[in-house]
Design a protein around this motif. Structure first.
Motif, mmCIF file in Angstrom:
data_model
loop_
_atom_site.group_PDB
_atom_site.id
_atom_site.type_symbol
_atom_site.label_atom_id
_atom_site.label_comp_id
_atom_site.label_asym_id
_atom_site.label_seq_id
_atom_site.Cartn_x
_atom_site.Cartn_y
_atom_site.Cartn_z
ATOM 1 N N LYS A 107 90.001 159.657 -94.539
ATOM 2 C CA LYS A 107 88.935 158.889 -93.869
ATOM 3 C C LYS A 107 87.592 159.599 -94.032
ATOM 4 O O LYS A 107 86.558 158.944 -94.261
ATOM 5 C CB LYS A 107 89.274 158.748 -92.376
ATOM 6 N N ILE A 108 87.583 160.920 -93.936
ATOM 7 C CA ILE A 108 86.345 161.688 -94.134
ATOM 8 C C ILE A 108 85.811 161.470 -95.546
ATOM 9 O O ILE A 108 84.610 161.245 -95.752
ATOM 10 C CB ILE A 108 86.596 163.190 -93.882
ATOM 11 N N ILE A 109 86.705 161.526 -96.528
ATOM 12 C CA ILE A 109 86.317 161.328 -97.925
ATOM 13 C C ILE A 109 85.741 159.924 -98.133
ATOM 14 O O ILE A 109 84.715 159.742 -98.799
ATOM 15 C CB ILE A 109 87.517 161.568 -98.860
ATOM 16 N N LEU A 136 81.930 159.985 -99.061
ATOM 17 C CA LEU A 136 81.756 159.819 -100.512
ATOM 18 C C LEU A 136 81.912 158.371 -100.970
ATOM 19 O O LEU A 136 81.749 158.081 -102.156
ATOM 20 C CB LEU A 136 82.775 160.703 -101.257
ATOM 21 N N ASN A 137 82.280 157.498 -100.044
ATOM 22 C CA ASN A 137 82.435 156.066 -100.357
ATOM 23 C C ASN A 137 83.490 155.819 -101.429
ATOM 24 O O ASN A 137 83.335 154.940 -102.289
ATOM 25 C CB ASN A 137 81.097 155.460 -100.787
ATOM 26 N N ILE A 138 84.548 156.622 -101.400
ATOM 27 C CA ILE A 138 85.673 156.451 -102.321
ATOM 28 C C ILE A 138 86.971 156.480 -101.512
ATOM 29 O O ILE A 138 87.184 157.405 -100.730
ATOM 30 C CB ILE A 138 85.713 157.568 -103.391
ATOM 31 N N SER A 139 87.800 155.478 -101.714
ATOM 32 C CA SER A 139 89.084 155.413 -101.007
ATOM 33 C C SER A 139 90.177 155.977 -101.907
ATOM 34 O O SER A 139 90.534 155.343 -102.914
ATOM 35 C CB SER A 139 89.415 153.970 -100.611
ATOM 36 N N LEU A 179 81.776 170.755 -108.645
ATOM 37 C CA LEU A 179 81.678 169.940 -107.441
ATOM 38 C C LEU A 179 80.237 169.578 -107.112
ATOM 39 O O LEU A 179 79.326 170.393 -107.267
ATOM 40 C CB LEU A 179 82.275 170.686 -106.242
ATOM 41 N N SER A 180 80.044 168.349 -106.652
ATOM 42 C CA SER A 180 78.727 167.959 -106.147
ATOM 43 C C SER A 180 78.520 168.578 -104.774
ATOM 44 O O SER A 180 79.471 169.030 -104.120
ATOM 45 C CB SER A 180 78.639 166.436 -106.046
ATOM 46 N N ASP A 181 77.265 168.577 -104.311
ATOM 47 C CA ASP A 181 76.967 169.109 -102.985
ATOM 48 C C ASP A 181 77.729 168.342 -101.910
ATOM 49 O O ASP A 181 78.222 168.926 -100.938
ATOM 50 C CB ASP A 181 75.460 169.036 -102.706
ATOM 51 N N ASP A 182 77.844 167.025 -102.082
ATOM 52 C CA ASP A 182 78.557 166.205 -101.094
ATOM 53 C C ASP A 182 80.045 166.535 -101.073
ATOM 54 O O ASP A 182 80.671 166.545 -100.006
ATOM 55 C CB ASP A 182 78.359 164.718 -101.395
ATOM 56 N N GLU A 183 80.612 166.802 -102.252
ATOM 57 C CA GLU A 183 82.029 167.171 -102.303
ATOM 58 C C GLU A 183 82.273 168.492 -101.578
ATOM 59 O O GLU A 183 83.255 168.642 -100.854
ATOM 60 C CB GLU A 183 82.504 167.284 -103.761
ATOM 61 N N ILE A 184 81.373 169.443 -101.768
ATOM 62 C CA ILE A 184 81.518 170.736 -101.093
ATOM 63 C C ILE A 184 81.435 170.558 -99.580
ATOM 64 O O ILE A 184 82.224 171.144 -98.829
ATOM 65 C CB ILE A 184 80.439 171.729 -101.580
ATOM 66 N N ASP A 185 80.507 169.723 -99.135
ATOM 67 C CA ASP A 185 80.395 169.452 -97.699
ATOM 68 C C ASP A 185 81.697 168.867 -97.157
ATOM 69 O O ASP A 185 82.140 169.204 -96.056
ATOM 70 C CB ASP A 185 79.246 168.480 -97.430
ATOM 71 N N VAL A 186 82.300 167.981 -97.936
ATOM 72 C CA VAL A 186 83.552 167.345 -97.517
ATOM 73 C C VAL A 186 84.673 168.375 -97.432
ATOM 74 O O VAL A 186 85.449 168.379 -96.476
ATOM 75 C CB VAL A 186 83.922 166.202 -98.494
ATOM 76 N N VAL A 187 84.762 169.255 -98.426
ATOM 77 C CA VAL A 187 85.795 170.296 -98.416
ATOM 78 C C VAL A 187 85.654 171.176 -97.181
ATOM 79 O O VAL A 187 86.632 171.457 -96.480
ATOM 80 C CB VAL A 187 85.725 171.153 -99.707
ATOM 81 N N ILE A 188 84.435 171.604 -96.894
ATOM 82 C CA ILE A 188 84.199 172.443 -95.716
ATOM 83 C C ILE A 188 84.570 171.701 -94.442
ATOM 84 O O ILE A 188 85.222 172.263 -93.544
ATOM 85 C CB ILE A 188 82.724 172.894 -95.661
ATOM 86 N N GLU A 189 84.167 170.443 -94.345
ATOM 87 C CA GLU A 189 84.459 169.653 -93.138
ATOM 88 C C GLU A 189 85.961 169.487 -92.934
ATOM 89 O O GLU A 189 86.466 169.614 -91.813
ATOM 90 C CB GLU A 189 83.785 168.283 -93.245
#
Length: 289
Positions: free
Chosen positions: A138-140, A144-147, A66-76
């Motif tokens: 929506k958070i993702i 992450l700019n991916i739908s 996982l990238s750092d941004d992906e981990i942030d998203v998972v936590i959020e």
């Protein structure tokens, strides 16, 4: 706290003064850190002990990808789910959901859509979890700019359903959802009526069906009820009791589960109540016409 292993910039394994191991998450908490270094306590956003049934080799295998941004998203997303659902998830969900989101992102970038055959059922039977799933998409998209494909809302929601049941696996959650759907269809066809899904009785009834489906999947049989009560229910509510007999044959044929008399009694009472209210509602409309 001392670092025992760095998984990536945002996730480390640490020990406290009692030598207990924790996974600690936070933006930059593992950046340029090594085993034996101290942790900046101000950076800690999440801390939990890995469950006994979670291999300590699985966690780093997943989080290294996982990238750092992906981990942030998972936590959020998990923080949001805990707030909206009013529960605190165990460590399993940090593995299952992170793995799911990572590969969902990968599939989307490769233009490989993956539909969820239980999308309708999840949306209908687990509306709170589904709502979190929709917000998660929506958070993702925002972070992450991916739908992701819209069916991912129900797939993410299933992880929150699973996470609330101790010892559950996602496959068992899917089986429970399918059983709930089939039982409600049996009742709907038998009575030739749809349910009043806004009624309190239906909400209680749905909860009972979900717990019964859980017992079917796990082979959990309850004790026998009073024989007099069983006979009384059979006499007092013959139509509802016959409907329960059909459900009894269904779970026996499909899951080799023997429905006990106590479950027949409770289910008969629930069906009688929810369908009686439906008929009263129809009669009330006729009187007012």
């Amino acid at each position: 706290m001392e670092i025992k292993q760095v998984f990536n910039n945002n996730v480390v394994l640490t020990t406290n003064d009692d030598a207990n191991e924790f996974v600690v998450m936070g933006r930059g908490i593992g950046f340029q850190k090594a085993k034996g270094d101290s942790i900046d306590l101000a950076l800690i956003e999440k801390k939990f002990i890995l469950s006994e049934n979670v291999s300590k080799s699985i966690f780093p295998d997943i989080y290294h990808q996982l990238s750092d941004d992906e981990i942030d998203v998972v936590i959020e997303i998990i923080d949001l789910a805990e707030e909206m659902l009013g529960i605190e998830f165990q460590s399993n969900i940090y593995i299952a959901l992170a793995d799911h989101i990572h590969y969902a992102l990968d599939r989307t970038q490769q233009l490989i859509p993956l539909t969820n055959p239980l999308n309708y059922e999840v949306k209908k039977y687990y509306p709170k979890e589904y709502k979190v799933g929709k917000i998660a998409l929506k958070i993702i998209e925002d972070r992450l700019n991916i739908s992701l494909y819209k069916d991912e809302a129900s797939s993410i929601a299933l992880h929150f359903v699973t996470g609330q049941k101790e010892g559950y696996l996602i496959g068992q959650t899917i089986k429970v959802t399918e059983i709930v759907h089939n039982i409600l269809n049996i009742i709907r066809v038998y009575y030739g009526e749809n349910f009043d899904e806004e009624s309190i009785s239906y909400a209680r009834f749905l909860t009972h069906i979900q717990y019964f489906a859980h017992r079917v999947v796990f082979g959990d049989h309850q004790g026998e009820t009073d024989s007099f009560l069983y006979e009384q229910i059979q006499t007092s509510y013959p139509k509802a009791f016959e409907c329960v007999n059909r459900i009894k044959h269904f779970v026996k044929a499909t899951h080799n589960f023997e429905m006990g008399e106590d479950e027949q009694v409770y289910l008969t009472i629930h069906i009688e109540r929810v369908m009686s209210e439906k008929y009263k509602e129809k009669d009330g409309r006729k009187d007012g016409e």
